[in-house]
Design an enzyme around this catalytic site. Structure first.
Site, PDB file in Angstrom:
ATOM      1  N   ASP A  75       0.848  -1.184   0.000  1.00  0.00           N
ATOM      2  CA  ASP A  75       0.000   0.000   0.000  1.00  0.00           C
ATOM      3  C   ASP A  75       0.889   1.241   0.000  1.00  0.00           C
ATOM      4  O   ASP A  75       1.615   1.499   0.968  1.00  0.00           O
ATOM      5  CB  ASP A  75      -0.888  -0.028   1.247  1.00  0.00           C
ATOM      6  CG  ASP A  75      -1.960   1.051   1.245  1.00  0.00           C
ATOM      7  OD1 ASP A  75      -1.753   2.090   0.599  1.00  0.00           O
ATOM      8  OD2 ASP A  75      -2.996   0.859   1.919  1.00  0.00           O
ATOM      9  N   HIS A  76       0.832   2.017  -1.083  1.00  0.00           N
ATOM     10  CA  HIS A  76       1.741   3.148  -1.249  1.00  0.00           C
ATOM     11  C   HIS A  76       1.421   4.301  -0.295  1.00  0.00           C
ATOM     12  O   HIS A  76       2.218   5.232  -0.149  1.00  0.00           O
ATOM     13  CB  HIS A  76       1.692   3.645  -2.692  1.00  0.00           C
ATOM     14  CG  HIS A  76       2.976   4.280  -3.157  1.00  0.00           C
ATOM     15  ND1 HIS A  76       4.180   4.061  -2.529  1.00  0.00           N
ATOM     16  CD2 HIS A  76       3.238   5.125  -4.180  1.00  0.00           C
ATOM     17  CE1 HIS A  76       5.125   4.735  -3.146  1.00  0.00           C
ATOM     18  NE2 HIS A  76       4.588   5.403  -4.149  1.00  0.00           N
TER      19      HIS A  76
END
Length: 509
Positions: A481-482
Protein backbone atom coordinates in the site's frame (compact mmCIF):
# COMPACT_ATOMS: atom_id res chain seq x y z
CA UNK A 1 -68.35 2.68 -21.45
CA UNK A 2 -64.58 2.21 -21.70
CA UNK A 3 -62.55 4.64 -19.60
CA UNK A 4 -58.89 5.72 -19.77
CA UNK A 5 -56.97 4.76 -16.63
CA UNK A 6 -53.33 5.44 -15.78
CA UNK A 7 -51.06 2.67 -14.46
CA UNK A 8 -48.34 3.98 -12.15
CA UNK A 9 -45.36 2.21 -10.57
CA UNK A 10 -46.42 0.79 -7.18
CA UNK A 11 -44.22 0.73 -4.07
CA UNK A 12 -41.39 -1.76 -4.76
CA UNK A 13 -39.33 -1.12 -1.66
CA UNK A 14 -36.46 1.18 -0.78
CA UNK A 15 -35.43 2.16 -4.31
CA UNK A 16 -35.32 5.74 -5.64
CA UNK A 17 -34.76 4.95 -9.32
CA UNK A 18 -34.87 1.52 -10.93
CA UNK A 19 -33.84 0.59 -14.48
CA UNK A 20 -36.42 -0.70 -16.96
CA UNK A 21 -34.82 -3.61 -18.83
CA UNK A 22 -37.92 -4.82 -20.71
CA UNK A 23 -41.22 -3.37 -21.85
CA UNK A 24 -43.48 -6.39 -22.28
CA UNK A 25 -46.45 -4.74 -24.03
CA UNK A 26 -47.07 -2.29 -26.86
CA UNK A 27 -49.82 0.13 -27.83
CA UNK A 28 -52.86 -1.86 -28.98
CA UNK A 29 -52.17 -4.91 -26.81
CA UNK A 30 -54.92 -6.25 -24.56
CA UNK A 31 -53.71 -7.23 -21.11
CA UNK A 32 -55.42 -9.13 -18.32
CA UNK A 33 -55.20 -8.27 -14.65
CA UNK A 34 -51.80 -9.38 -13.25
CA UNK A 35 -50.23 -9.76 -16.69
CA UNK A 36 -46.63 -8.51 -16.59
CA UNK A 37 -46.15 -5.15 -18.34
CA UNK A 38 -42.51 -4.16 -17.60
CA UNK A 39 -39.40 -5.76 -16.07
CA UNK A 40 -37.22 -3.81 -13.62
CA UNK A 41 -33.69 -4.56 -12.47
CA UNK A 42 -32.00 -3.44 -9.24
CA UNK A 43 -28.47 -4.27 -8.10
CA UNK A 44 -29.87 -7.36 -6.35
CA UNK A 45 -32.72 -8.73 -8.44
CA UNK A 46 -35.05 -8.41 -11.41
CA UNK A 47 -38.81 -8.05 -10.96
CA UNK A 48 -41.88 -7.90 -13.18
CA UNK A 49 -44.59 -5.31 -12.63
CA UNK A 50 -48.14 -6.63 -13.22
CA UNK A 51 -51.16 -4.78 -14.61
CA UNK A 52 -53.49 -3.83 -11.72
CA UNK A 53 -56.54 -4.33 -13.94
CA UNK A 54 -57.45 -5.51 -17.45
CA UNK A 55 -57.66 -3.28 -20.50
CA UNK A 56 -56.24 -2.21 -23.85
CA UNK A 57 -52.94 -0.30 -23.97
CA UNK A 58 -53.57 3.13 -25.46
CA UNK A 59 -50.33 4.91 -24.50
CA UNK A 60 -46.86 3.93 -23.27
CA UNK A 61 -44.99 6.45 -21.11
CA UNK A 62 -41.72 4.50 -20.62
CA UNK A 63 -39.09 2.69 -22.67
CA UNK A 64 -36.17 0.34 -22.08
CA UNK A 65 -33.35 2.18 -20.29
CA UNK A 66 -35.60 4.60 -18.41
CA UNK A 67 -35.37 4.86 -14.63
CA UNK A 68 -38.63 4.88 -12.69
CA UNK A 69 -39.68 5.41 -9.08
CA UNK A 70 -42.86 4.95 -7.07
CA UNK A 71 -45.79 6.85 -8.64
CA UNK A 72 -44.23 7.29 -12.10
CA UNK A 73 -46.63 6.80 -15.01
CA UNK A 74 -46.00 3.56 -16.93
CA UNK A 75 -48.89 3.36 -19.41
CA UNK A 76 -52.56 4.10 -19.97
CA UNK A 77 -55.23 1.41 -20.31
CA UNK A 78 -58.69 1.61 -21.85
CA UNK A 79 -60.60 -0.29 -19.20
CA UNK A 80 -64.05 -1.91 -19.21
CA UNK A 81 -64.41 -1.19 -15.49
CA UNK A 82 -67.77 0.59 -15.85
CA UNK A 83 -69.22 -2.48 -17.50
CA UNK A 84 -67.82 -4.56 -14.70
CA UNK A 85 -69.40 -2.23 -12.14
CA UNK A 86 -72.79 -2.63 -13.79
CA UNK A 87 -72.44 -6.38 -13.34
CA UNK A 88 -71.78 -5.87 -9.64
CA UNK A 89 -74.96 -3.81 -9.39
CA UNK A 90 -77.07 -6.63 -10.85
CA UNK A 91 -75.68 -9.75 -9.19
CA UNK A 92 -78.86 -11.67 -9.90
CA UNK A 93 -77.96 -11.66 -13.61
CA UNK A 94 -74.52 -13.14 -13.03
CA UNK A 95 -73.68 -16.71 -12.06
CA UNK A 96 -70.79 -17.17 -9.61
CA UNK A 97 -67.90 -19.11 -11.07
CA UNK A 98 -67.38 -21.12 -7.90
CA UNK A 99 -69.34 -19.89 -4.90
CA UNK A 100 -68.02 -22.72 -2.70
CA UNK A 101 -64.34 -21.89 -3.26
CA UNK A 102 -65.04 -18.15 -2.89
CA UNK A 103 -66.31 -18.65 0.63
CA UNK A 104 -63.57 -21.07 1.63
CA UNK A 105 -60.44 -19.04 0.85
CA UNK A 106 -57.98 -19.00 3.76
CA UNK A 107 -54.70 -17.16 4.38
CA UNK A 108 -51.90 -19.61 5.18
CA UNK A 109 -48.27 -18.86 6.04
CA UNK A 110 -45.41 -20.70 4.34
CA UNK A 111 -42.35 -21.02 6.58
CA UNK A 112 -38.87 -22.34 5.85
CA UNK A 113 -38.77 -26.09 6.57
CA UNK A 114 -35.85 -27.92 8.17
CA UNK A 115 -32.99 -27.86 5.61
CA UNK A 116 -30.28 -29.30 7.82
CA UNK A 117 -27.67 -27.86 10.14
CA UNK A 118 -27.76 -24.25 8.92
CA UNK A 119 -28.50 -21.26 11.17
CA UNK A 120 -28.79 -18.63 8.43
CA UNK A 121 -28.89 -19.27 4.68
CA UNK A 122 -28.73 -16.67 1.90
CA UNK A 123 -31.70 -16.15 -0.43
CA UNK A 124 -30.28 -15.71 -3.93
CA UNK A 125 -33.56 -15.75 -5.88
CA UNK A 126 -37.24 -15.15 -5.17
CA UNK A 127 -39.16 -17.07 -7.83
CA UNK A 128 -42.67 -15.68 -7.23
CA UNK A 129 -44.32 -12.30 -6.69
CA UNK A 130 -47.49 -11.07 -5.05
CA UNK A 131 -50.44 -12.08 -7.23
CA UNK A 132 -48.83 -15.26 -8.62
CA UNK A 133 -50.72 -18.54 -8.34
CA UNK A 134 -48.51 -21.46 -7.40
CA UNK A 135 -49.16 -25.18 -7.39
CA UNK A 136 -48.07 -27.57 -4.68
CA UNK A 137 -44.29 -28.28 -5.01
CA UNK A 138 -43.69 -25.27 -7.28
CA UNK A 139 -40.35 -23.64 -6.34
CA UNK A 140 -40.78 -20.32 -4.51
CA UNK A 141 -37.24 -19.30 -3.43
CA UNK A 142 -33.65 -20.42 -4.06
CA UNK A 143 -31.15 -20.68 -1.19
CA UNK A 144 -27.36 -20.95 -1.27
CA UNK A 145 -25.09 -22.33 1.42
CA UNK A 146 -21.30 -22.54 1.23
CA UNK A 147 -21.71 -26.02 -0.25
CA UNK A 148 -24.80 -26.04 -2.47
CA UNK A 149 -27.87 -24.25 -3.81
CA UNK A 150 -31.42 -25.52 -3.23
CA UNK A 151 -34.95 -24.53 -4.23
CA UNK A 152 -37.71 -24.48 -1.62
CA UNK A 153 -41.11 -25.75 -2.88
CA UNK A 154 -44.60 -24.55 -1.92
CA UNK A 155 -46.16 -27.06 0.54
CA UNK A 156 -49.62 -26.43 -0.95
CA UNK A 157 -51.28 -24.52 -3.80
CA UNK A 158 -52.62 -21.00 -3.58
CA UNK A 159 -52.29 -17.35 -4.57
CA UNK A 160 -49.38 -15.30 -3.19
CA UNK A 161 -50.84 -12.46 -1.11
CA UNK A 162 -47.70 -11.35 0.75
CA UNK A 163 -43.93 -11.81 0.43
CA UNK A 164 -41.89 -11.60 3.64
CA UNK A 165 -38.40 -12.06 2.12
CA UNK A 166 -36.23 -10.62 -0.62
CA UNK A 167 -32.97 -11.47 -2.39
CA UNK A 168 -30.04 -11.07 0.00
CA UNK A 169 -32.00 -11.93 3.16
CA UNK A 170 -30.81 -14.71 5.46
CA UNK A 171 -33.39 -17.23 6.67
CA UNK A 172 -33.48 -20.09 9.13
CA UNK A 173 -35.91 -22.89 9.98
CA UNK A 174 -39.35 -21.52 10.82
CA UNK A 175 -38.85 -18.07 9.24
CA UNK A 176 -41.87 -16.74 7.32
CA UNK A 177 -41.35 -16.78 3.54
CA UNK A 178 -44.76 -15.79 2.15
CA UNK A 179 -48.52 -16.03 2.63
CA UNK A 180 -50.81 -17.97 0.32
CA UNK A 181 -54.55 -17.61 -0.19
CA UNK A 182 -55.45 -21.29 -0.24
CA UNK A 183 -58.59 -23.14 -1.28
CA UNK A 184 -57.93 -26.04 1.05
CA UNK A 185 -61.46 -26.12 2.51
CA UNK A 186 -62.93 -26.34 -0.97
CA UNK A 187 -60.57 -29.18 -1.72
CA UNK A 188 -61.76 -31.01 1.42
CA UNK A 189 -65.40 -30.70 0.38
CA UNK A 190 -64.54 -32.25 -2.98
CA UNK A 191 -62.87 -35.17 -1.21
CA UNK A 192 -66.05 -35.76 0.78
CA UNK A 193 -68.10 -36.13 -2.42
CA UNK A 194 -65.81 -38.06 -4.77
CA UNK A 195 -68.66 -38.98 -7.07
CA UNK A 196 -68.96 -35.32 -8.08
CA UNK A 197 -65.26 -34.78 -8.39
CA UNK A 198 -63.56 -34.36 -11.74
CA UNK A 199 -60.05 -35.69 -12.51
CA UNK A 200 -57.46 -33.04 -11.60
CA UNK A 201 -55.90 -32.78 -15.05
CA UNK A 202 -59.27 -32.47 -16.76
CA UNK A 203 -60.42 -29.86 -14.24
CA UNK A 204 -57.34 -27.74 -14.99
CA UNK A 205 -58.04 -28.02 -18.71
CA UNK A 206 -61.59 -26.78 -18.35
CA UNK A 207 -61.00 -23.85 -15.99
CA UNK A 208 -60.52 -21.16 -18.67
CA UNK A 209 -63.37 -22.32 -20.90
CA UNK A 210 -65.72 -22.64 -17.91
CA UNK A 211 -65.06 -19.05 -16.80
CA UNK A 212 -65.71 -17.66 -20.29
CA UNK A 213 -68.84 -19.81 -20.75
CA UNK A 214 -70.36 -18.70 -17.45
CA UNK A 215 -69.81 -15.02 -18.22
CA UNK A 216 -71.01 -15.25 -21.84
CA UNK A 217 -74.21 -17.12 -20.98
CA UNK A 218 -75.31 -14.64 -18.31
CA UNK A 219 -74.19 -11.32 -19.76
CA UNK A 220 -73.60 -10.85 -23.48
CA UNK A 221 -72.17 -7.35 -22.97
CA UNK A 222 -69.20 -8.59 -20.89
CA UNK A 223 -66.88 -10.59 -23.11
CA UNK A 224 -63.13 -10.87 -22.93
CA UNK A 225 -60.82 -12.65 -25.34
CA UNK A 226 -58.54 -15.02 -23.43
CA UNK A 227 -55.37 -16.43 -24.96
CA UNK A 228 -53.28 -18.85 -22.91
CA UNK A 229 -50.22 -18.30 -25.12
CA UNK A 230 -50.48 -14.94 -26.92
CA UNK A 231 -47.74 -14.22 -29.44
CA UNK A 232 -47.55 -10.59 -28.37
CA UNK A 233 -46.90 -11.20 -24.66
CA UNK A 234 -44.80 -14.14 -23.53
CA UNK A 235 -44.62 -15.11 -19.85
CA UNK A 236 -41.39 -16.01 -18.02
CA UNK A 237 -39.87 -15.52 -14.58
CA UNK A 238 -37.12 -12.93 -14.03
CA UNK A 239 -34.50 -15.69 -13.73
CA UNK A 240 -35.52 -17.14 -17.12
CA UNK A 241 -35.49 -13.67 -18.73
CA UNK A 242 -32.04 -12.95 -17.28
CA UNK A 243 -30.68 -16.28 -18.55
CA UNK A 244 -32.14 -15.64 -22.00
CA UNK A 245 -30.45 -12.21 -22.13
CA UNK A 246 -27.11 -13.76 -21.13
CA UNK A 247 -27.51 -16.38 -23.88
CA UNK A 248 -28.61 -13.77 -26.43
CA UNK A 249 -31.87 -15.64 -27.10
CA UNK A 250 -35.25 -13.98 -27.74
CA UNK A 251 -38.13 -15.43 -25.73
CA UNK A 252 -40.69 -14.36 -28.32
CA UNK A 253 -40.13 -17.49 -30.41
CA UNK A 254 -40.43 -19.97 -27.54
CA UNK A 255 -43.69 -21.76 -26.77
CA UNK A 256 -44.07 -22.06 -23.01
CA UNK A 257 -45.34 -25.30 -21.49
CA UNK A 258 -46.04 -23.85 -18.04
CA UNK A 259 -49.30 -22.50 -16.67
CA UNK A 260 -50.82 -19.80 -18.94
CA UNK A 261 -48.09 -20.46 -21.47
CA UNK A 262 -45.32 -19.54 -19.03
CA UNK A 263 -41.84 -20.27 -20.39
CA UNK A 264 -40.06 -22.75 -18.13
CA UNK A 265 -36.38 -23.54 -17.72
CA UNK A 266 -36.69 -26.69 -19.84
CA UNK A 267 -38.47 -24.72 -22.61
CA UNK A 268 -35.54 -22.30 -22.88
CA UNK A 269 -32.94 -25.08 -22.81
CA UNK A 270 -34.81 -27.04 -25.47
CA UNK A 271 -35.02 -23.93 -27.68
CA UNK A 272 -31.27 -23.25 -27.34
CA UNK A 273 -30.53 -26.91 -28.13
CA UNK A 274 -32.60 -26.63 -31.31
CA UNK A 275 -30.73 -23.50 -32.35
CA UNK A 276 -27.41 -25.26 -31.79
CA UNK A 277 -28.47 -28.29 -33.86
CA UNK A 278 -29.56 -25.99 -36.68
CA UNK A 279 -26.30 -24.08 -36.58
CA UNK A 280 -28.00 -20.82 -35.58
CA UNK A 281 -25.83 -20.42 -32.49
CA UNK A 282 -22.07 -20.74 -33.01
CA UNK A 283 -21.02 -22.02 -29.60
CA UNK A 284 -22.84 -23.60 -26.68
CA UNK A 285 -22.59 -21.82 -23.34
CA UNK A 286 -23.32 -22.73 -19.74
CA UNK A 287 -24.25 -20.27 -17.02
CA UNK A 288 -23.01 -21.29 -13.56
CA UNK A 289 -23.85 -19.21 -10.48
CA UNK A 290 -20.85 -18.06 -8.46
CA UNK A 291 -20.33 -19.82 -5.14
CA UNK A 292 -20.99 -17.93 -1.94
CA UNK A 293 -17.24 -17.79 -1.21
CA UNK A 294 -16.47 -16.29 -4.63
CA UNK A 295 -19.23 -13.72 -4.27
CA UNK A 296 -17.95 -12.60 -0.89
CA UNK A 297 -14.26 -12.65 -1.79
CA UNK A 298 -15.02 -10.97 -5.13
CA UNK A 299 -16.66 -7.98 -3.44
CA UNK A 300 -13.78 -7.72 -0.94
CA UNK A 301 -11.07 -7.96 -3.60
CA UNK A 302 -12.82 -5.43 -5.84
CA UNK A 303 -12.89 -2.97 -2.96
CA UNK A 304 -9.22 -3.65 -2.12
CA UNK A 305 -8.14 -3.14 -5.73
CA UNK A 306 -10.13 0.05 -6.21
CA UNK A 307 -9.33 1.73 -2.88
CA UNK A 308 -5.68 0.79 -2.23
CA UNK A 309 -2.89 2.42 -4.34
CA UNK A 310 -0.93 -0.74 -5.19
CA UNK A 311 2.79 -0.88 -5.99
CA UNK A 312 4.33 -4.26 -6.89
CA UNK A 313 8.04 -5.02 -6.51
CA UNK A 314 9.42 -8.01 -8.46
CA UNK A 315 12.54 -10.05 -7.77
CA UNK A 316 14.12 -13.48 -8.29
CA UNK A 317 15.87 -15.32 -5.47
CA UNK A 318 18.66 -17.88 -5.75
CA UNK A 319 17.44 -20.79 -3.60
CA UNK A 320 20.01 -23.34 -4.72
CA UNK A 321 21.29 -23.75 -1.15
CA UNK A 322 17.73 -24.06 0.17
CA UNK A 323 16.88 -26.74 -2.41
CA UNK A 324 19.96 -28.78 -1.49
CA UNK A 325 18.93 -28.63 2.17
CA UNK A 326 15.36 -29.74 1.29
CA UNK A 327 16.71 -32.65 -0.77
CA UNK A 328 18.93 -33.71 2.13
CA UNK A 329 15.95 -33.64 4.53
CA UNK A 330 13.81 -35.59 2.07
CA UNK A 331 16.40 -38.38 2.11
CA UNK A 332 15.66 -38.60 5.84
CA UNK A 333 11.88 -38.78 5.11
CA UNK A 334 11.33 -35.16 6.21
CA UNK A 335 9.30 -33.37 3.55
CA UNK A 336 9.50 -29.59 3.61
CA UNK A 337 7.91 -27.36 0.95
CA UNK A 338 9.65 -24.12 -0.13
CA UNK A 339 6.66 -22.24 1.34
CA UNK A 340 7.59 -22.99 4.97
CA UNK A 341 11.07 -21.57 4.38
CA UNK A 342 9.52 -18.46 2.85
CA UNK A 343 7.20 -18.11 5.86
CA UNK A 344 10.15 -18.22 8.29
CA UNK A 345 12.16 -15.80 6.15
CA UNK A 346 9.23 -13.34 5.89
CA UNK A 347 8.83 -13.22 9.68
CA UNK A 348 12.56 -12.59 10.07
CA UNK A 349 12.36 -9.61 7.69
CA UNK A 350 9.07 -8.33 9.18
CA UNK A 351 10.81 -7.92 12.54
CA UNK A 352 13.14 -5.39 10.92
CA UNK A 353 10.38 -3.73 8.85
CA UNK A 354 7.34 -3.40 11.19
CA UNK A 355 5.40 -1.19 8.74
CA UNK A 356 4.76 -4.31 6.64
CA UNK A 357 3.23 -6.23 9.59
CA UNK A 358 0.49 -3.68 10.12
CA UNK A 359 -2.97 -2.50 9.13
CA UNK A 360 -4.76 0.80 8.59
CA UNK A 361 -7.69 1.79 10.80
CA UNK A 362 -11.16 2.38 9.32
CA UNK A 363 -10.45 6.05 8.59
CA UNK A 364 -7.05 5.26 7.02
CA UNK A 365 -5.49 7.82 9.35
CA UNK A 366 -3.62 5.57 11.80
CA UNK A 367 -1.26 2.64 11.26
CA UNK A 368 -1.71 -0.25 13.67
CA UNK A 369 1.64 -2.05 14.16
CA UNK A 370 1.31 -5.70 15.16
CA UNK A 371 3.75 -7.20 17.66
CA UNK A 372 2.74 -10.78 16.80
CA UNK A 373 3.61 -12.62 13.59
CA UNK A 374 0.56 -14.35 12.13
CA UNK A 375 0.64 -15.08 8.39
CA UNK A 376 -2.36 -15.52 6.11
CA UNK A 377 -1.73 -18.28 3.54
CA UNK A 378 -3.95 -18.23 0.44
CA UNK A 379 -5.35 -21.71 -0.33
CA UNK A 380 -7.04 -22.77 -3.57
CA UNK A 381 -10.27 -24.71 -2.89
CA UNK A 382 -13.06 -26.07 -5.14
CA UNK A 383 -15.35 -23.27 -3.93
CA UNK A 384 -12.84 -20.44 -4.29
CA UNK A 385 -9.88 -18.82 -2.55
CA UNK A 386 -9.62 -19.04 1.25
CA UNK A 387 -6.97 -17.48 3.48
CA UNK A 388 -6.44 -19.42 6.73
CA UNK A 389 -4.09 -17.84 9.26
CA UNK A 390 -1.01 -19.62 10.67
CA UNK A 391 -0.30 -18.04 14.05
CA UNK A 392 3.02 -17.40 15.84
CA UNK A 393 5.05 -18.47 12.80
CA UNK A 394 8.30 -17.21 14.32
CA UNK A 395 7.95 -19.55 17.32
CA UNK A 396 7.47 -22.75 15.27
CA UNK A 397 10.00 -25.03 13.60
CA UNK A 398 10.03 -25.80 9.89
CA UNK A 399 8.61 -29.27 10.60
CA UNK A 400 5.81 -27.88 12.81
CA UNK A 401 4.89 -25.32 10.14
CA UNK A 402 4.90 -27.98 7.42
CA UNK A 403 2.53 -30.25 9.38
CA UNK A 404 0.18 -27.41 10.35
CA UNK A 405 0.10 -26.01 6.82
CA UNK A 406 -0.78 -29.43 5.35
CA UNK A 407 -3.56 -29.99 7.91
CA UNK A 408 -5.09 -26.50 7.53
CA UNK A 409 -4.95 -26.63 3.72
CA UNK A 410 -6.76 -29.98 3.70
CA UNK A 411 -9.56 -28.68 5.95
CA UNK A 412 -9.85 -25.56 3.79
CA UNK A 413 -10.39 -27.65 0.66
CA UNK A 414 -12.98 -29.78 2.49
CA UNK A 415 -14.86 -26.66 3.66
CA UNK A 416 -14.23 -27.42 7.34
CA UNK A 417 -12.46 -24.21 8.39
CA UNK A 418 -13.96 -22.14 11.19
CA UNK A 419 -14.29 -18.39 10.54
CA UNK A 420 -11.98 -17.69 13.50
CA UNK A 421 -9.18 -19.54 11.66
CA UNK A 422 -9.22 -16.89 8.91
CA UNK A 423 -8.76 -13.84 11.14
CA UNK A 424 -5.84 -12.07 12.79
CA UNK A 425 -3.19 -12.04 10.04
CA UNK A 426 -0.67 -9.21 9.77
CA UNK A 427 0.78 -10.21 6.38
CA UNK A 428 -0.35 -12.62 3.63
CA UNK A 429 1.50 -14.97 1.29
CA UNK A 430 -0.09 -16.23 -1.95
CA UNK A 431 1.85 -19.08 -3.55
CA UNK A 432 1.18 -20.45 -7.04
CA UNK A 433 4.45 -22.37 -7.09
CA UNK A 434 2.72 -25.73 -7.16
CA UNK A 435 0.65 -24.76 -10.22
CA UNK A 436 2.88 -22.69 -12.50
CA UNK A 437 3.49 -19.27 -13.98
CA UNK A 438 6.47 -16.93 -14.00
CA UNK A 439 5.00 -13.89 -12.18
CA UNK A 440 1.68 -12.44 -11.01
CA UNK A 441 0.45 -9.35 -9.19
CA UNK A 442 -1.18 -10.24 -5.85
CA UNK A 443 -3.97 -8.01 -4.49
CA UNK A 444 -3.50 -6.69 -0.95
CA UNK A 445 -5.90 -8.24 1.58
CA UNK A 446 -7.19 -5.13 3.41
CA UNK A 447 -6.86 -3.96 6.14
CA UNK A 448 -3.34 -5.40 5.74
CA UNK A 449 -0.84 -3.24 3.85
CA UNK A 450 1.29 -5.84 2.02
CA UNK A 451 1.19 -9.28 0.41
CA UNK A 452 3.87 -11.54 -1.10
CA UNK A 453 3.22 -13.51 -4.29
CA UNK A 454 5.31 -16.64 -4.97
CA UNK A 455 5.53 -18.20 -8.45
CA UNK A 456 7.06 -21.49 -9.64
CA UNK A 457 10.75 -22.24 -9.10
CA UNK A 458 12.72 -22.41 -12.36
CA UNK A 459 16.18 -23.67 -13.26
CA UNK A 460 18.10 -20.84 -14.94
CA UNK A 461 21.70 -20.38 -16.14
CA UNK A 462 23.33 -18.03 -13.61
CA UNK A 463 26.83 -16.56 -14.09
CA UNK A 464 29.11 -17.53 -11.16
CA UNK A 465 32.04 -15.36 -12.22
CA UNK A 466 33.65 -17.82 -14.57
CA UNK A 467 30.85 -19.81 -16.18
CA UNK A 468 27.08 -20.27 -16.30
CA UNK A 469 25.66 -22.95 -14.03
CA UNK A 470 22.08 -24.26 -13.64
CA UNK A 471 20.53 -22.61 -10.56
CA UNK A 472 17.15 -22.85 -8.82
CA UNK A 473 15.51 -19.40 -8.97
CA UNK A 474 12.15 -18.51 -7.38
CA UNK A 475 10.17 -15.44 -8.60
CA UNK A 476 8.67 -13.18 -5.91
CA UNK A 477 6.21 -10.26 -6.20
CA UNK A 478 5.67 -7.91 -3.25
CA UNK A 479 2.55 -5.71 -3.45
CA UNK A 480 2.25 -2.93 -0.88
CA UNK A 481 0.00 0.00 0.00
CA UNK A 482 1.74 3.15 -1.25
CA UNK A 483 -0.05 5.25 1.37
CA UNK A 484 1.98 3.45 4.04
CA UNK A 485 5.08 2.11 2.30
CA UNK A 486 7.19 4.00 -0.25
CA UNK A 487 9.23 2.45 -3.07
CA UNK A 488 12.57 2.60 -1.26
CA UNK A 489 11.19 0.77 1.77
CA UNK A 490 9.61 -1.82 -0.49
CA UNK A 491 12.91 -2.37 -2.31
CA UNK A 492 14.81 -2.76 0.99
CA UNK A 493 12.27 -5.31 2.25
CA UNK A 494 12.63 -7.38 -0.93
CA UNK A 495 16.43 -7.15 -0.88
CA UNK A 496 16.60 -8.44 2.72
CA UNK A 497 14.11 -11.22 1.98
CA UNK A 498 16.31 -12.21 -0.98
CA UNK A 499 19.37 -12.34 1.27
CA UNK A 500 17.70 -14.48 3.95
CA UNK A 501 16.22 -16.97 1.46
CA UNK A 502 19.46 -17.35 -0.47
CA UNK A 503 21.49 -18.04 2.71
CA UNK A 504 20.00 -21.03 4.52
CA UNK A 505 22.33 -20.58 7.50
CA UNK A 506 21.03 -17.06 8.18
CA UNK A 507 17.44 -18.36 8.07
CA UNK A 508 18.13 -21.08 10.62
CA UNK A 509 19.72 -18.73 13.15
Amino acid sequence: MPTQKNVELPDIGDFDAVDIIEVLVKVGDTVNENDSIITLETDKATMEIPAPFAGKVTALSVKVGDKVAKGDLILTLESESESAESLEETPESAQPVDQNSKSSLAQKNVELPDIGDFDAVDIIEVLVKVGDTVNENDSIITLETDKATMEIPAPFAGKVTALSVKVGDKVAKGDLILTLESESESAESLEETPESAQPVDQAKKDVASEVVTNIDEKNETFKEEISLNPDSNFHASPSIRKLARELGVSLSGIKGTGKKGRILDEDLKSHVKTLLENGTVVEEVEVIPLSRIKKLSGKHLSKCWSTIPHVTQFDEVNIEQLEKFRKHQKEKNIKLSPLVFIMKAVVQVLKRHPNFNASLDENAENLILKKYFNLGIAVDTPNGLLVPVIKDVGKKSLIELSEELAEVSLRAREGKLDSSEMKGAGFTISSLGGIGGTQFTPIINAPEVAILGVARTQIKPIWNGSTFEPTSMIPLALSYDHRVIDGAEGARFMAELNQVLSNIMEMLL
